[in-house]
Design an enzyme around this catalytic site. Structure first.
Site, short mmCIF file in Angstrom:
data_model
loop_
_atom_site.label_atom_id
_atom_site.label_comp_id
_atom_site.label_asym_id
_atom_site.label_seq_id
_atom_site.Cartn_x
_atom_site.Cartn_y
_atom_site.Cartn_z
N LYS A 139 3.05 -50.88 -17.43
CA LYS A 139 2.62 -50.86 -18.84
C LYS A 139 3.76 -51.36 -19.72
O LYS A 139 4.92 -51.05 -19.45
CB LYS A 139 2.19 -49.43 -19.22
CG LYS A 139 1.54 -49.32 -20.59
CD LYS A 139 1.08 -47.88 -20.86
CE LYS A 139 0.46 -47.74 -22.25
NZ LYS A 139 -0.01 -46.38 -22.55
N SER A 160 -4.22 -41.75 -22.72
CA SER A 160 -4.07 -43.20 -22.54
C SER A 160 -4.22 -43.68 -21.11
O SER A 160 -4.27 -44.87 -20.87
CB SER A 160 -2.71 -43.65 -23.06
OG SER A 160 -2.70 -43.62 -24.46
N SER A 205 -4.73 -46.08 -24.38
CA SER A 205 -3.95 -47.26 -24.71
C SER A 205 -3.52 -48.09 -23.49
O SER A 205 -3.16 -49.25 -23.66
CB SER A 205 -2.69 -46.85 -25.48
OG SER A 205 -1.78 -46.17 -24.65
#
Ligand SMILES: [Zn+2]
Lengths: 449, 426
Positions: free
Chosen positions: A51, A149, A125
């Protein structure tokens, strides 16, 4: 229950395997916006994506924020080091909502698209991490969750998303959102692969004071608790699919019971207060001259200088900075920030009481996968309300896992199981069991051998 | 009048507060920096235990109660020298609280002692603001007193006493100590921020006392405000007025866990004020004299302990003062010689000191005042008429003075005094 990691290790790879993989992936990425960049020198190891808010040495790591454009950290996150030592190969940085601020993957320059239908959101997210997991056959994603997320995009993209107990995986190298809530976790196509990467990543790290040296347990639970208050706001289709899922659980000799936890409604405000308070301090460092976006006009006074830099923040980041600065300001601090800390402690206690005898289970998201256009119409408060199912375990630092349990209109839906602190392997074991009953469908298998 | 201080001193640790960079002096700017002390995204602080240990020792030395569990907070403000735009510091769960600085006749209460990180250094050069992050992350303690200081004299004594106590905890007291001071001659507090060095601190206080005094004399009331001190002109100036109270938006530092201080072994508790007081009582001596001798000189204290049983306390103090007069370091191995000579009331001159240091001790050591007098007496006795002659003409003893001066290595004037005193006693 299939380990893609084990299968990959035993299969012979064509000579230009990694080049082909990258080529096909880049092609697909143009449509889905899963990756912010790729590692073109990848030539070995089991591919893992990272990420974009997790540092990889020398690789642009922006947390999908314009203010961090060109930031190449001079060090690796501990989790990246640990995976690389275990013969994993870094594939690229995955897209996300800017700094983790969002649940649908659209609060960034290049909104993410759902691999099952690109009109729909991928969740957030950790949007890119989930998409990458859904489209790549041999791959695990290093993701991060503050308030959901990992669970949210894992559910919308039909993959396994695991968030460990707070402190179990070192946060060293994580570009902070809310330090007391941030947890690095993983996504994979099967629970057993989550288990494998978790096992490689845990253990005390002297670079993160909050990282813990505890032995994670695998104590199974037969009982599943459903919190009544969480069922009230469910979309009708989700409700009926989830009821069917509970029936299946009973068929697998699990027991289901319903409990009340009225206070759970305080979880959303408490979460947004604490996370915004911490985020507003974390984002204070972006002032436009040491790294990332640079203001080159040095004739400006400092206040004007950093104000110029901070125009790079997206709308949601600005909103959280303002909210967070407000809730920790002297005149209202007790009413918001301090009170939210108390709510967190209280909820933690109540959740733990339920979790002593059972897992907690719920759908991961209260709605079916929304279209990107529909989410854009929601107000921030409506948006935040959709986190009601993922926030409680995140607020309390409890291990939880989201996994596909059904499909509605061709789109996957996910359920979430929460366990006791440090009983991380138990929720993974449960999903391994579930996978014997339920086969996931993946639309793409990029990199298949 | 009420004065309170917030004194910032760097702790004597080899490495910074939250990273492993060196705190040593270096000329090369930005050579001792890392992602942590420059605040790069992804980095996080790791607490230097040695800094906490020293801070705990200081807290104990300043009579504070020490918290078993301490925690840190973020103090948020925007300034170019602050890499994260927040400073990691302490507030309610700070290392020490409710202590005191003991002056000769009163106590200045300490509200709190907190551990915090130093920002970077700002260098203004050629119209630019340059930043050197070598200093960023240096461990500091901030010592916050109550506004108990009521005179300039007390201010000087407070600073002196605080510095000597810190010196005994290993702090470099010659560093440029940064102080915020608040002074109120009337009701409202005037704060003077960021005064560098002790000299400036006194000068700032003097100016501010005069300024506020003049306002009151004219029937006015000094306004509550923040001012800054300009060392060049020796004056304080009002800082830019803020619309509201300073707002730092404190929150807990979530990257540091609550830290247990119980198992940190503190320094040996040598507290110069206590030591001086005990010695003064024990030997019926002057507290101030003793404190001044040992304040920034642990060597002097060691010499006192070494020779306390062997020599009279007055001799030791007198000898230490001689050492100080000649700028001799107190670890000098000539001290015993000096003690002997002082004990024999031999006046030690620079000449004598040179001889002692060159190892030519024995000769000097041999001759006490009484021995010199004995020699004079013998010389006088060899001429029965000399005393009579002396009464008319003092020059007749010049040859004796010359001989004595040469033989004993003392000044002719001193030899003359001895000769005269022997004749008078005859
Ligand atoms: Zn450093």
């Amino acid at each position: 229950m299939k380990s893609y990691i084990a299968e990959f290790d035993t299969k012979e790879k064509p000579k230009d395997y990694y080049n082909k993989l990258l080529e096909n992936l880049k092609e697909k990425n143009r449509e889905l916006n899963a990756f912010n960049n790729f590692n073109d020198s990848l030539h070995g190891g089991f591919p893992f994506s990272v990420k974009d808010n997790i540092c990889v040495k020398g690789v642009e790591s922006t947390a999908s924020s314009k203010i961090l454009k060109t930031y190449k950290p001079p060090f690796n996150a501990t989790v990246v080091e640990r995976l690389q030592k275990n013969n994993f190969g870094f594939l690229g940085k995955t897209n996300m909502d800017e700094f983790g601020f969002g649940s649908f993957g659209i609060n960034c320059e290049a909104p993410a698209h759902n691999p099952f239908n690109s009109d729909y959101v991928a969740g957030g997210s950790s949007s890119g991490a989930a998409i990458a997991t859904a489209i790549l056959k041999y791959h695990v994603a290093v993701a991060e969750s503050t308030g959901g997320s990992i669970s949210s995009p894992a559910a919308f993209c039909g993959v396994v998303g695991f968030t460990p107990t707070y402190g179990v995986v070192s946060r060293n190298g994580l570009i902070d959102y809310a330090n007391s809530l941030d947890k690095i976790g993983f996504m994979a196509r099967s629970a057993i692969d989550v288990r494998k990467v978790l096992n490689m990543s845990t253990g005390r790290d002297t670079k993160d004071t909050t990282s813990l040296d505890v032995r994670l347990t695998d104590e199974p639970k037969i009982q599943f608790s459903v919190i009544n208050q969480l069922m009230n706001g469910l979309d009708g289709k989700i409700r009926s699919a989830f009821d069917k899922f509970l029936e299946k659980l009973k068929g697998m000799d699990y027991k289901v019971n319903y409990v009340d936890l009225k206070e759970i409604e305080a979880a959303i405000p408490a979460y947004y207060v604490i996370s915004a308070a911490e985020a507003s301090t974390n984002l204070a460092r972006y002032t436009g001259f040491k790294y990332g976006f640079k203001v080159n006009d040095f004739s400006k006074k400092y206040n004007d200088f950093f104000t110029e830099a901070r125009k790079q923040f997206g709308a949601e980041a600005k909103r959280r900075i303002i909210l967070g600065t407000f809730v920790r300001s002297a005149s209202v601090k007790n009413r918001y920030y301090i009170r939210a800390l108390k709510v967190r402690a209280m909820l933690n206690e109540k959740m733990r009481r339920i979790l002593r005898e059972s897992f907690i289970v719920s759908p991961t998201m209260p709605i079916t996968t929304p279209k990107i256009a529909d989410i854009e119409k929601l107000s921030p408060v409506q948006n935040y309300a959709l986190d009601i199912l993922t926030i409680p375990p995140n607020l309390c630092g409890l291990p939880h896992i989201s996994f596909p349990y059904d499909y509605i209109g061709g789109m996957p839906i996910g359920a979430q199981v929460i366990g006791e602190h440090f009983n991380d392997y138990a929720v993974i074991s449960f999903v391994e069991n579930w996978e014997r009953k339920f086969k996931y469908k993946f639309r793409y298998n990029i990199g298949a051998l | 009048m009420k004065i309170g201080l917030e004194v910032h001193v760097a702790l004597p640790t080899k490495t910074k507060l939250f990273c492993s960079d060196s705190t040593a002096e270096t000329k090369e700017p930005n050579s001792q920096i890392c992602p942590i002390c420059v605040g790069f995204p992804g980095s996080r602080p790791v607490l230097n235990k040695e800094a906490v240990r020293v801070a705990k020792s200081i807290a104990i030395a300043l009579n504070c109660s020490v918290k078993d569990k301490i925690s840190f907070i973020r103090k948020v403000y925007f300034y170019p020298d602050l890499p994260k735009s927040f400073q990691i510091t302490q507030l309610s769960e700070s290392i020490g609280s409710e202590g005191s600085i003991e002056l000769e006749k009163k106590k200045i209460r300490i509200r709190r002692i907190q551990i915090e990180e130093d920002p970077a250094q700002i260098i203004r050069e050629g119209g630019y603001t340059l930043l050197d992050f070598n200093r960023s992350g240096t461990p500091l303690v901030e010592i916050v007193t109550e506004p108990d200081i009521t005179t300039e004299e007390e201010l000087r004594e407070t600073v002196f006493t605080l510095r000597t106590i810190l010196h005994y905890q290993g702090v470099d007291v010659n560093q440029e100590i940064k102080t915020d001071l608040n002074i109120s001659l009337a009701e409202d507090r005037v704060e003077i921020k960021n005064v560098t060095g002790i000299k400036n601190l006194i000068a700032a206080a003097q100016y501010e006392i005069a300024r506020q005094g003049a306002i009151i004399e004219k029937g006015g009331v000094p306004e509550k405000e923040t001012r800054s001190f300009d060392a060049a002109s020796g004056t304080t100036k009002a800082s830019r007025k803020k619309e509201s109270e300073e707002e730092y938006g404190f929150i807990y530092e979530p990257d540091l866990t609550v830290y247990d201080t119980k198992n940190l072994a503190e320094n040996a508790m040598r507290i110069p004020t206590k030591i001086a007081r005990d010695l003064a009582v024990k030997h019926n001596a002057n507290y101030k004299t003793i404190l001044e001798l040992i304040a920034f000189d642990t060597g002097a204290l060691n010499l006192i302990s070494t020779f306390e049983d062997e020599f009279s306390f007055n001799t030791i103090i007198a000898s230490l003062e001689i050492m100080k007069r000649f700028g001799e370091p107190s670890n000098s191995n000539v001290f015993k010689e000096i003690l002997n000579l002082t004990d024999q009331k031999i006046d030690i001159t620079r000449e004598v000191l040179k001889k002692i240091k060159s190892g030519d001790k024995v000769e000097i050591k041999k001759f006490s005042e009484s021995q010199i007098d004995e020699t004079i007496r013998k010389m006088l006795n060899s001429d029965a008429t000399i005393v009579e002659k002396y009464k008319k003409n003092k020059n007749v003893v010049n040859f004796i003075i010359g001989t004595i001066s040469k033989k004993y290595g003392i000044q002719p004037r001193e030899a003359a005094v001895r000769v005269e005193s022997v004749i008078n006693k005859l």
